[in-house]
Design a protein around this motif. Structure first.
Motif, PDB file in Angstrom:
ATOM      1  N   UNK A  71       0.672  -0.997  -0.059  1.00  0.00           N
ATOM      2  CA  UNK A  71       0.036   0.019   0.080  1.00  0.00           C
ATOM      3  C   UNK A  71       1.016   1.231  -0.015  1.00  0.00           C
ATOM      4  N   UNK A  72       0.987   1.939  -1.063  1.00  0.00           N
ATOM      5  CA  UNK A  72       1.962   3.041  -1.389  1.00  0.00           C
ATOM      6  C   UNK A  72       1.126   4.314  -0.692  1.00  0.00           C
ATOM      7  N   UNK A  73       2.128   5.075   0.192  1.00  0.00           N
ATOM      8  CA  UNK A  73       1.553   6.276   0.742  1.00  0.00           C
ATOM      9  C   UNK A  73       2.596   7.294   0.425  1.00  0.00           C
ATOM     10  N   UNK A  74       2.244   8.371   0.641  1.00  0.00           N
ATOM     11  CA  UNK A  74       2.873   9.778   0.452  1.00  0.00           C
ATOM     12  C   UNK A  74       2.287  10.923  -0.076  1.00  0.00           C
ATOM     13  N   UNK A  75       3.136  11.829  -0.493  1.00  0.00           N
ATOM     14  CA  UNK A  75       2.984  13.032  -1.402  1.00  0.00           C
ATOM     15  C   UNK A  75       2.045  12.766  -2.319  1.00  0.00           C
ATOM     16  N   UNK A  76       0.880  13.335  -2.776  1.00  0.00           N
ATOM     17  CA  UNK A  76       0.216  13.346  -4.028  1.00  0.00           C
ATOM     18  C   UNK A  76      -0.386  12.011  -4.045  1.00  0.00           C
ATOM     19  N   UNK A  77      -0.884  11.443  -3.078  1.00  0.00           N
ATOM     20  CA  UNK A  77      -1.599  10.024  -2.920  1.00  0.00           C
ATOM     21  C   UNK A  77      -2.975  10.425  -3.300  1.00  0.00           C
ATOM     22  N   UNK A  78      -3.552   9.974  -4.703  1.00  0.00           N
ATOM     23  CA  UNK A  78      -4.981  10.361  -4.910  1.00  0.00           C
ATOM     24  C   UNK A  78      -5.796   9.229  -4.462  1.00  0.00           C
ATOM     25  N   UNK A  79      -5.150   8.104  -3.615  1.00  0.00           N
ATOM     26  CA  UNK A  79      -6.100   7.131  -3.080  1.00  0.00           C
ATOM     27  C   UNK A  79      -6.392   7.590  -1.473  1.00  0.00           C
ATOM     28  N   UNK A  80      -5.656   8.460  -1.060  1.00  0.00           N
ATOM     29  CA  UNK A  80      -5.817   9.252   0.264  1.00  0.00           C
ATOM     30  C   UNK A  80      -5.723   8.277   1.246  1.00  0.00           C
ATOM     31  N   UNK A  81      -4.841   7.496   1.527  1.00  0.00           N
ATOM     32  CA  UNK A  81      -4.816   6.201   2.243  1.00  0.00           C
ATOM     33  C   UNK A  81      -4.789   6.678   3.849  1.00  0.00           C
TER      34      UNK A  81
ATOM     35  N   UNK B  61     -12.807  12.456  19.240  1.00  0.00           N
ATOM     36  CA  UNK B  61     -13.029  11.132  19.173  1.00  0.00           C
ATOM     37  C   UNK B  61     -13.357  10.511  18.118  1.00  0.00           C
ATOM     38  N   UNK B  62     -12.858   9.439  17.430  1.00  0.00           N
ATOM     39  CA  UNK B  62     -13.058   8.599  16.133  1.00  0.00           C
ATOM     40  C   UNK B  62     -12.913   7.279  16.673  1.00  0.00           C
ATOM     41  N   UNK B  63     -14.293   6.703  16.218  1.00  0.00           N
ATOM     42  CA  UNK B  63     -14.777   5.258  16.361  1.00  0.00           C
ATOM     43  C   UNK B  63     -13.820   4.307  15.266  1.00  0.00           C
ATOM     44  N   UNK B  64     -13.290   3.063  16.006  1.00  0.00           N
ATOM     45  CA  UNK B  64     -12.707   2.232  15.220  1.00  0.00           C
ATOM     46  C   UNK B  64     -13.030   1.049  15.787  1.00  0.00           C
ATOM     47  N   UNK B  65     -12.728   0.065  14.779  1.00  0.00           N
ATOM     48  CA  UNK B  65     -13.149  -1.363  15.229  1.00  0.00           C
ATOM     49  C   UNK B  65     -11.837  -2.275  15.647  1.00  0.00           C
ATOM     50  N   UNK B  66     -11.498  -3.323  15.549  1.00  0.00           N
ATOM     51  CA  UNK B  66     -10.818  -4.154  16.380  1.00  0.00           C
ATOM     52  C   UNK B  66      -9.450  -3.683  15.854  1.00  0.00           C
ATOM     53  N   UNK B  67      -9.144  -3.269  14.768  1.00  0.00           N
ATOM     54  CA  UNK B  67      -7.686  -2.710  14.528  1.00  0.00           C
ATOM     55  C   UNK B  67      -6.563  -3.673  14.330  1.00  0.00           C
ATOM     56  N   UNK B  68      -6.941  -4.842  13.962  1.00  0.00           N
ATOM     57  CA  UNK B  68      -5.751  -5.612  13.713  1.00  0.00           C
ATOM     58  C   UNK B  68      -5.231  -6.012  12.527  1.00  0.00           C
ATOM     59  N   UNK B  69      -5.748  -5.483  11.413  1.00  0.00           N
ATOM     60  CA  UNK B  69      -5.777  -5.947   9.939  1.00  0.00           C
ATOM     61  C   UNK B  69      -4.352  -5.343   9.694  1.00  0.00           C
ATOM     62  N   UNK B  70      -3.323  -6.080   9.236  1.00  0.00           N
ATOM     63  CA  UNK B  70      -2.127  -5.858   8.810  1.00  0.00           C
ATOM     64  C   UNK B  70      -2.063  -5.691   7.223  1.00  0.00           C
ATOM     65  N   UNK B  71      -1.681  -4.656   6.559  1.00  0.00           N
ATOM     66  CA  UNK B  71      -1.515  -4.492   5.190  1.00  0.00           C
ATOM     67  C   UNK B  71      -0.186  -3.727   5.056  1.00  0.00           C
ATOM     68  N   UNK B  72       0.969  -4.501   4.620  1.00  0.00           N
ATOM     69  CA  UNK B  72       2.103  -3.914   4.362  1.00  0.00           C
ATOM     70  C   UNK B  72       2.151  -2.581   3.600  1.00  0.00           C
ATOM     71  N   UNK B  73       2.848  -1.675   4.034  1.00  0.00           N
ATOM     72  CA  UNK B  73       3.091  -0.470   3.103  1.00  0.00           C
ATOM     73  C   UNK B  73       4.358   0.070   2.586  1.00  0.00           C
ATOM     74  N   UNK B  74       4.424   1.286   1.983  1.00  0.00           N
ATOM     75  CA  UNK B  74       5.694   1.960   1.353  1.00  0.00           C
ATOM     76  C   UNK B  74       5.618   3.051   1.038  1.00  0.00           C
ATOM     77  N   UNK B  75       6.548   3.811   1.386  1.00  0.00           N
ATOM     78  CA  UNK B  75       6.589   5.415   0.858  1.00  0.00           C
ATOM     79  C   UNK B  75       6.924   5.378  -0.182  1.00  0.00           C
ATOM     80  N   UNK B  76       6.261   6.374  -1.216  1.00  0.00           N
ATOM     81  CA  UNK B  76       6.190   6.591  -2.485  1.00  0.00           C
ATOM     82  C   UNK B  76       7.835   6.877  -2.741  1.00  0.00           C
ATOM     83  N   UNK B  77       8.578   7.702  -2.102  1.00  0.00           N
ATOM     84  CA  UNK B  77       9.862   7.707  -2.363  1.00  0.00           C
ATOM     85  C   UNK B  77      10.863   6.642  -2.129  1.00  0.00           C
ATOM     86  N   UNK B  78      10.415   5.834  -1.454  1.00  0.00           N
ATOM     87  CA  UNK B  78      10.915   4.296  -1.434  1.00  0.00           C
ATOM     88  C   UNK B  78      10.630   3.427  -2.739  1.00  0.00           C
TER      89      UNK B  78
END
Length: 338
Positions: free
Chosen positions: A177-187, A201-218
């Motif tokens: 999952x690519x993140x960083x400047x100009x991310x049009x998917x708005x992660x 206050x922000x509602x959240x669920x169990x919060x255990x999902x793992x989705x490996x990420x990477x910075x756009x510059x990387x």
């Protein structure tokens, strides 16, 4: 090196062009002209103002040239690439068989090939979409690939693209999952739109999902490494550690200076759509990128630093279509969960 870039103006492509230009390569950026980044080399008013494809830009020798065309038009693509005479081709926008076939038909066998794909190629990605647990973790380049196709729509199938490129000896980079400047998917928006609105206050669920990420510059750095040698095959490009989604949300809050914002646990089945990934998912997408580190010599920058950089950019550049409707949050935050 003379490098043709297919799709070099949005998000990942923009970062790749900036990286390779800084390294001194000569680039031909092929795109339709729908997205013209301000200040990108080769655009009007910038060093290397574009001339005709394969010719120096106006005002001197150009580091970056632009060719505006539909990459699916094989004849037009070949007409642009032939006079430029690239030593390498980096395909950022090859989303299906037709796109890959057009690109490969436009270059000869001596051209180095790098194609950007995604970890959506793995069967585990279909598991996420079909609510099934399909694979053990972490996912490696040897993990089973998807059997079901076009899970993200009729135009998007990285498996088709890989099936064309890999037999040609290409380096295929499977991105997390690519993140960083100009991310049009708005992660980051699942948190940041609430931060901008001053939500405490922000509602959240169990919060255990793992989705490996990477910075756009990387990602751009991985492309650069792949250009340094002959590396046929697929490589996962992700950060070596992955925060579960609740911790990920906390990290975004900290980077935004909103550490005192409370994450309130609610039932997973009641979460608003934009908070769904904070709920319980049956298959994780935890990806091992050790092959890229060992073979390509690639290593990401400090993830804590790149996260802060990305969050600052997104706070300063809110999406024009951002929603200020928090009625679903308000309803959930009134639900007793214990």
């Amino acid at each position: 090196m003379r490098i043709a870039i297919l799709g070099g103006t949005r998000f990942i492509g923009r970062a790749v062009v900036e990286r390779l230009t800084a390294e001194g390569h000569t680039l031909l950026v092929v795109h339709r002209g729908d997205h013209e980044p301000d200040g990108q080399p080769g655009q009007p008013g910038q060093p290397g103002q574009p001339g005709q494809p394969g010719q120096p830009g106006q005002g001197g020798s150009a580091a970056v040239e632009h060719a505006h065309l539909d990459r699916h038009d094989g004849a037009a693509l070949a007409a642009a690439l032939t006079p430029f005479d690239p030593g390498a081709l980096v395909d950022i926008s090859g989303m299906n068989a037709a796109a890959a076939d057009a690109a490969l038909g436009a270059v000869g066998p001596s051209v180095k090939l790098i194609a950007l794909s995604s970890v959506d190629a793995y069967r585990a990605y279909d598991g996420v979409h079909s609510d099934r647990t399909t694979d053990s973790l972490p996912l490696t380049e040897e993990s089973p690939l998807r059997e079901r196709r076009f899970v993200d729509g009729p135009q998007y199938e990285n498996l088709e693209m890989e099936e064309r490129y890999l037999p040609r000896g290409a380096t295929v980079l499977r991105l997390g999952a690519v993140y960083g400047e100009h991310d049009y998917q708005k992660r980051f928006e699942f948190v940041l739109r609430r931060v901008r609105a001053g939500r405490r206050r922000i509602p959240v669920g169990s919060g255990q999902f793992l989705f490996s990420r990477v910075y756009v510059g990387d990602v751009a750095a991985a492309v650069s490494k792949a250009l340094d040698g002959d590396f046929p095959g697929a490589f996962n490009i992700t950060e070596p550690s992955t925060a579960p989604y609740r911790l990920f949300a906390e990290q975004i809050l900290a980077a935004a200076g909103a550490e005192d914002t409370e994450l309130v646990r609610v039932r997973d089945d009641l979460l608003p759509e934009d908070l769904a990934l904070t709920g319980a998912l049956t298959q994780h997408l935890l990806v091992d990128s050790s092959k890229a580190r060992d073979v390509l010599g690639w290593a990401p920058a400090d993830p804590a630093a790149t996260l802060r950089t990305a969050v600052r950019w997104h706070l300063a550049n809110p999406p024009a279509d951002g929603s200020d409707d928090f009625s679903a949050d308000d309803e959930l935050l009134g639900v007793k969960t214990g």
